[in-house]
Design a protein around this motif. Structure first.
Motif, PDB file in Angstrom:
ATOM      1  N   ARG A 172      41.377  60.075  34.799  1.00 14.48           N
ATOM      2  CA  ARG A 172      42.407  59.398  34.003  1.00 14.48           C
ATOM      3  C   ARG A 172      43.680  59.188  34.814  1.00 14.48           C
ATOM      4  N   SER A 173      44.045  60.209  35.581  1.00 15.65           N
ATOM      5  CA  SER A 173      45.232  60.105  36.411  1.00 15.65           C
ATOM      6  C   SER A 173      45.039  59.052  37.496  1.00 15.65           C
ATOM      7  N   LEU A 174      43.829  58.960  38.041  1.00 17.67           N
ATOM      8  CA  LEU A 174      43.534  57.948  39.046  1.00 17.67           C
ATOM      9  C   LEU A 174      43.688  56.548  38.462  1.00 17.67           C
ATOM     10  N   ARG A 175      43.230  56.387  37.229  1.00 13.75           N
ATOM     11  CA  ARG A 175      43.409  55.094  36.561  1.00 13.75           C
ATOM     12  C   ARG A 175      44.884  54.797  36.330  1.00 13.75           C
ATOM     13  N   THR A 176      45.657  55.840  36.052  1.00 13.12           N
ATOM     14  CA  THR A 176      47.096  55.661  35.867  1.00 13.12           C
ATOM     15  C   THR A 176      47.744  55.110  37.139  1.00 13.12           C
ATOM     16  N   LEU A 177      47.270  55.584  38.300  1.00 10.81           N
ATOM     17  CA  LEU A 177      47.870  55.180  39.569  1.00 10.81           C
ATOM     18  C   LEU A 177      47.403  53.812  40.036  1.00 10.81           C
ATOM     19  N   ILE A 178      46.106  53.501  39.859  1.00 18.28           N
ATOM     20  CA  ILE A 178      45.574  52.274  40.458  1.00 18.28           C
ATOM     21  C   ILE A 178      44.975  51.307  39.451  1.00 18.28           C
ATOM     22  N   GLY A 179      45.131  51.580  38.152  1.00 17.72           N
ATOM     23  CA  GLY A 179      44.579  50.658  37.167  1.00 17.72           C
ATOM     24  C   GLY A 179      43.364  51.260  36.475  1.00 17.72           C
ATOM     25  N   THR A 180      42.831  50.511  35.522  1.00 15.96           N
ATOM     26  CA  THR A 180      41.787  51.051  34.666  1.00 15.96           C
ATOM     27  C   THR A 180      40.393  50.910  35.231  1.00 15.96           C
ATOM     28  N   SER A 181      40.223  50.152  36.292  1.00 15.04           N
ATOM     29  CA  SER A 181      38.881  49.945  36.818  1.00 15.04           C
ATOM     30  C   SER A 181      38.963  49.665  38.303  1.00 15.04           C
ATOM     31  N   GLY A 182      37.801  49.470  38.905  1.00 15.59           N
ATOM     32  CA  GLY A 182      37.759  49.135  40.316  1.00 15.59           C
ATOM     33  C   GLY A 182      36.836  50.046  41.081  1.00 15.59           C
ATOM     34  N   PRO A 183      36.531  49.688  42.316  1.00 17.71           N
ATOM     35  CA  PRO A 183      35.578  50.458  43.102  1.00 17.71           C
ATOM     36  C   PRO A 183      36.031  51.862  43.439  1.00 17.71           C
ATOM     37  N   VAL A 184      37.331  52.078  43.558  1.00 20.09           N
ATOM     38  CA  VAL A 184      37.806  53.422  43.877  1.00 20.09           C
ATOM     39  C   VAL A 184      37.499  54.387  42.736  1.00 20.09           C
ATOM     40  N   THR A 218      58.006  53.706  39.393  1.00 17.59           N
ATOM     41  CA  THR A 218      58.068  52.248  39.266  1.00 17.59           C
ATOM     42  C   THR A 218      56.968  51.580  40.066  1.00 17.59           C
ATOM     43  N   PHE A 219      56.760  52.041  41.298  1.00 22.24           N
ATOM     44  CA  PHE A 219      55.733  51.431  42.138  1.00 22.24           C
ATOM     45  C   PHE A 219      54.341  51.616  41.541  1.00 22.24           C
ATOM     46  N   GLY A 238      49.609  49.044  39.136  1.00 22.15           N
ATOM     47  CA  GLY A 238      48.509  48.958  38.178  1.00 22.15           C
ATOM     48  C   GLY A 238      48.234  47.540  37.722  1.00 22.15           C
ATOM     49  N   LEU A 239      49.200  46.628  37.928  1.00 21.31           N
ATOM     50  CA  LEU A 239      49.029  45.237  37.516  1.00 21.31           C
ATOM     51  C   LEU A 239      48.253  44.414  38.547  1.00 21.31           C
ATOM     52  N   TRP A 240      48.375  44.787  39.847  1.00 23.80           N
ATOM     53  CA  TRP A 240      47.751  43.957  40.874  1.00 23.80           C
ATOM     54  C   TRP A 240      46.702  44.669  41.721  1.00 23.80           C
ATOM     55  N   LEU A 241      46.777  45.999  41.789  1.00 23.14           N
ATOM     56  CA  LEU A 241      45.868  46.709  42.684  1.00 23.14           C
ATOM     57  C   LEU A 241      44.401  46.595  42.275  1.00 23.14           C
ATOM     58  N   PRO A 242      44.040  46.749  40.987  1.00 21.54           N
ATOM     59  CA  PRO A 242      42.618  46.609  40.644  1.00 21.54           C
ATOM     60  C   PRO A 242      42.042  45.257  41.057  1.00 21.54           C
ATOM     61  N   ARG A 243      42.802  44.187  40.846  1.00 19.11           N
ATOM     62  CA  ARG A 243      42.324  42.856  41.242  1.00 19.11           C
ATOM     63  C   ARG A 243      42.203  42.753  42.753  1.00 19.11           C
ATOM     64  N   ALA A 244      43.191  43.294  43.482  1.00 17.61           N
ATOM     65  CA  ALA A 244      43.132  43.248  44.943  1.00 17.61           C
ATOM     66  C   ALA A 244      41.939  44.036  45.471  1.00 17.61           C
ATOM     67  N   LEU A 245      41.629  45.165  44.833  1.00 15.13           N
ATOM     68  CA  LEU A 245      40.483  45.961  45.248  1.00 15.13           C
ATOM     69  C   LEU A 245      39.175  45.204  45.027  1.00 15.13           C
ATOM     70  N   ARG A 246      39.058  44.559  43.879  1.00 10.77           N
ATOM     71  CA  ARG A 246      37.832  43.804  43.597  1.00 10.77           C
ATOM     72  C   ARG A 246      37.664  42.651  44.578  1.00 10.77           C
ATOM     73  N   SER A 271      46.647  50.212  52.618  1.00  9.97           N
ATOM     74  CA  SER A 271      47.860  49.398  52.477  1.00  9.97           C
ATOM     75  C   SER A 271      48.702  49.890  51.310  1.00  9.97           C
ATOM     76  N   TRP A 272      48.033  50.210  50.201  1.00  9.73           N
ATOM     77  CA  TRP A 272      48.741  50.734  49.036  1.00  9.73           C
ATOM     78  C   TRP A 272      49.434  52.051  49.378  1.00  9.73           C
ATOM     79  N   LEU A 273      48.750  52.921  50.091  1.00 13.11           N
ATOM     80  CA  LEU A 273      49.328  54.209  50.468  1.00 13.11           C
ATOM     81  C   LEU A 273      50.526  54.034  51.405  1.00 13.11           C
ATOM     82  N   ILE A 274      50.435  53.077  52.325  1.00 13.88           N
ATOM     83  CA  ILE A 274      51.558  52.849  53.242  1.00 13.88           C
ATOM     84  C   ILE A 274      52.800  52.403  52.471  1.00 13.88           C
ATOM     85  N   VAL A 275      52.628  51.491  51.523  1.00 17.98           N
ATOM     86  CA  VAL A 275      53.778  51.047  50.729  1.00 17.98           C
ATOM     87  C   VAL A 275      54.300  52.197  49.866  1.00 17.98           C
ATOM     88  N   PHE A 276      53.376  52.968  49.271  1.00 15.44           N
ATOM     89  CA  PHE A 276      53.772  54.113  48.452  1.00 15.44           C
ATOM     90  C   PHE A 276      54.640  55.077  49.254  1.00 15.44           C
TER      91      PHE A 276
END
Length: 269
Positions: A59-71, A200-201, A206-214, A231-236
């Motif tokens: 659940r926490s992972l979904r909070t950070l990177i969105g609700t779905s995706g390969p990760v 904030t980040f 969560g709005l763009w990362l799931p789509r970028a991952l897919r 890339s996400w981690l570097i910006v974070f």
């Protein structure tokens, strides 16, 4: 910072501080350590945790990177638990993962020391602090999802709770990894900046990362998701380095320095 430094405009001192901590190099180093050292440790520990704990971690992972995706899908497989986890990792594998993860804590320690211009601590002084920080960091990751939901009260209260927890975490992190050589109050501006930045980040990602991952996975396969997560981690961690470094500059400002009783690090150069 010297008296000459404090006479310069605030913007100039901020730029000087960001150059001093080598913001992009430090963020890249932290991202690499998080990906190569901290993530395997997290997966290893989650594999042996009870089912409710693994559920909260996802659940926490979904909070950070969105609700779905390969990760998230891969995390479900890797944290399956039970006998398969024991067979995959083994006691020696878990121990190696834990020891390797201290490299992540050491990189954070180096960031704090560079930002506050204090000499490196001896291993005997800070080794136990790396382990304590890692344990608290894992616990914080597990409860992120619950914090965002405000333990059932909803996201309206969840975001302030997340912000408060992030500020406390980064406030305590600086004090712990600096081995108490900087008083608590001067560390507060950096904690507030870092806490606000990461919350904030993560909310925006969560709005763009799931789509970028897919998209990266569809185009480049599993390697594409690796590049996207890095890339996400570097910006974070750029946000983290910025908050900690600029927090030191703000703590040196006259209107805060007098309230904090001075912002001089014990043993600073």
């Amino acid at each position: 910072m010297t008296i000459t430094d404090t006479a310069r405009p605030l913007a100039g001192r901020i730029v000087q501080q960001l150059v001093h901590v080598t913001i992009l190099d430090m963020a890249t180093r932290l991202a690499a350590q998080a990906f190569l050292a901290a993530l395997p440790m997290l997966i290893a520990l989650a594999s042996f945790c009870p089912e409710p704990v693994r559920h909260e971690l996802l659940r926490s992972l979904r909070t950070l990177i969105g609700t779905s995706g390969p990760v998230v899908d891969q995390a479900k497989k890797l944290t399956g638990g039970g006998d398969s986890a024991l067979h995959s990792w083994g006691a020696a594998g878990v121990l190696v993962a834990l020891l390797s993860a201290t490299a992540f804590a050491r990189a954070l320690q180096r960031l704090c020391e560079r930002a506050w211009d204090v000499p490196r601590s001896g291993v005997r002084v800070v080794a136990w602090r790396w382990a304590v920080w890692l344990l608290v960091w894992v616990a914080m990751l597990i409860v992120q999802g619950a914090l965002l939901r405000a333990f059932g009260a909803g996201a309206v209260l969840g975001y302030p709770l997340q912000f408060g927890a992030a500020v406390l975490m980064w406030w305590w992190t600086q004090h712990l990894l600096l081995a108490g050589r900087v008083p608590w109050l001067p560390l507060l501006p950096g904690a507030v900046l870092t806490g606000a930045g990461v919350v904030t980040f993560c909310g925006l990602s969560g709005l763009w990362l799931p789509r970028a991952l897919r998209m990266s996975t569809d185009r480049y396969g599993a390697l594409g998701s690796v590049f996207t997560v890095l890339s996400w981690l570097i910006v974070f961690f750029t946000v983290v380095v910025f908050g900690v470094a600029v927090g030191r500059v703000l703590a040196q400002e006259e209107f805060l320095r007098h309230r904090f009783g001075g912002a001089t690090a014990t043993g600073s150069r």
